[in-house]
Scaffold this active site. Sequence first.
Site, PDB file in Angstrom:
ATOM      1  CE  LYS A 194      48.500  37.611  39.115  1.00 40.28           C
ATOM      2  NZ  LYS A 194      47.259  38.327  39.412  1.00 40.28           N
ATOM      3  CG  HIS A 323      41.870  40.468  34.084  1.00 39.31           C
ATOM      4  ND1 HIS A 323      40.977  39.481  33.730  1.00 39.31           N
ATOM      5  CD2 HIS A 323      42.519  40.001  35.165  1.00 39.31           C
ATOM      6  CE1 HIS A 323      41.092  38.466  34.574  1.00 39.31           C
ATOM      7  NE2 HIS A 323      42.011  38.753  35.448  1.00 39.31           N
TER       8      HIS A 323
HETATM    9  O1  GKR Z   1      46.528  33.451  36.135  1.00 37.22           O
HETATM   10  O2  GKR Z   1      46.933  33.120  38.225  1.00 37.22           O
HETATM   11  C1  GKR Z   1      46.539  33.808  37.294  1.00 37.22           C
HETATM   12  C2  GKR Z   1      46.094  35.213  37.612  1.00 37.22           C
HETATM   13  O3  GKR Z   1      46.181  35.454  38.989  1.00 37.22           O
HETATM   14  C3  GKR Z   1      44.685  35.433  37.138  1.00 37.22           C
HETATM   15  O4  GKR Z   1      43.840  34.455  37.652  1.00 37.22           O
HETATM   16  C4  GKR Z   1      44.142  36.785  37.482  1.00 37.22           C
HETATM   17  O5  GKR Z   1      42.845  36.842  37.001  1.00 37.22           O
HETATM   18  O6  GKR Z   1      45.517  37.753  35.763  1.00 37.22           O
HETATM   19  C5  GKR Z   1      44.811  37.929  36.879  1.00 37.22           C
HETATM   20  C6  GKR Z   1      44.857  39.258  37.532  1.00 37.22           C
HETATM   21  O7  GKR Z   1      44.378  39.404  38.664  1.00 37.22           O
HETATM   22  O8  GKR Z   1      45.348  40.195  36.946  1.00 37.22           O
HETATM   23 MG    MG Z   2      45.013  41.588  38.561  1.00 33.21          MG
END
Ligand code: GKR
Ligand code: MG
Length: 425
Positions: A194, A323
Amino acid sequence: MRVTPIAIGDPPLLNAAGLHAPYALRTIVELVSDDRITGIGEIPGGSVTLGMLRDARDVVIGHDPFQLNGIKQALVDRFGDGGVSALKDVRPWETARINHVWSAIEVACFDMMGKAIGRPVVDLLGGVVRERVPYSAYLFFKYEGAGGALGFDTDPAATGWAAARQAAALDPEGIVAQARAMCSEYGFESIKLKNGILDPDLEVDSMLALRKAFGPNVPLRIDPNGAWTHATALRCGRRLEGTLEYYEDPVRGQDGMAALKREMPGMPFATNMCTTSYGDIPGSIAKHSEDIILTDHHFWGGLRATLELNRVAATFGRGLSMHSNSHVGISMAAMTHLAAATPMLTYACDTHYPWQSDELLVGGKLPIEGGCARVTREPGLGITLDPVALARLHQQYEDCGLTDRDDAIEMQKREPGWQFKPVRY
Ligand code: GKR
Ligand code: MG
């Protein structure tokens, strides 16, 4: 029909929207039939979805769980499009509330149907195309802390993945250590990082450090959640050419993705932000904004609707991945049944599951071995809700005081004045 909000411990993970709170919110739906068969579903928490699910009881109770079309229509008649998330700009994939509501109910209906006829949900989705569903190691830059009752503290006795889960990771070395611990615990064979939080070059350095540490045969993905400008994404993408399995949402919007893709024709692009519903498919195809769509039954409108993406992908030459958001075992089971039944879903799925230690299933957390979750042959989802664990996680929800996810507020506790910016770098 019982609707129960829960809070599950979640470490301080960083993302473009800010920082994860010590608890992530989910809502659990239980349907009980006249002949005492129970079906369960799970959906991201939040006050709007919770309110709608509570209101949906009047609509759902009395229906036959096999009559999915009728139940869905009754919900649409009741709620219309269900309203759009107030956080549309932060989390573009969370727009159609009716999809959240319907997803939780549809999964619970499938669980009931499977139990009624003694077959696993995957068989009701057309049957197994893969028994072992590969998941990827989902890495995050993070502050120190385990989340949950420990908040930002740590357990000094923790070892292995439990220690790595609570350790800070704010540089390439921290990310490689996190990856090693997660992969050694779960056997993951592909890795996602991420991004969109720290200096982009440091984030790219972290990817390159992963490549060095894991070698060329471990697929790597990067996901800045659209926080980069075209110029930054082009520069970072060039540094990562030949390294990435796919480039997930480097920039915002189908036009932005398509423009970047034209400059990087050899790079596979993926999204869970610019193409997030069937309404986005015409634009996706016309513009070729991505090569791989990240499915998600919570947001695409349930298991059947998500499975239909298979035909879109096959027709237009797109790939499918999956996702995820912070979740417990009901979602994990549903994701695994869906992935086991979706032929085009050939990329390892995302999951946040290793980050959460709370669980509400009898027997505890579902196993991930060799990087894969095995789809069950047991009836329905093949899992059983533990009522004591559910009550504990509901009490945690009552006690934690959170009703909606707001990563910006959590971030401001660390960095006063921090503001969400759709495009930061
Ligand atoms: O868990 O912070 C998180 C992710 O950024 C999540 O909110 C996203 O929905 O997993 C995600 C993605 O964009 O792939
Ligand atoms: Mg994503």
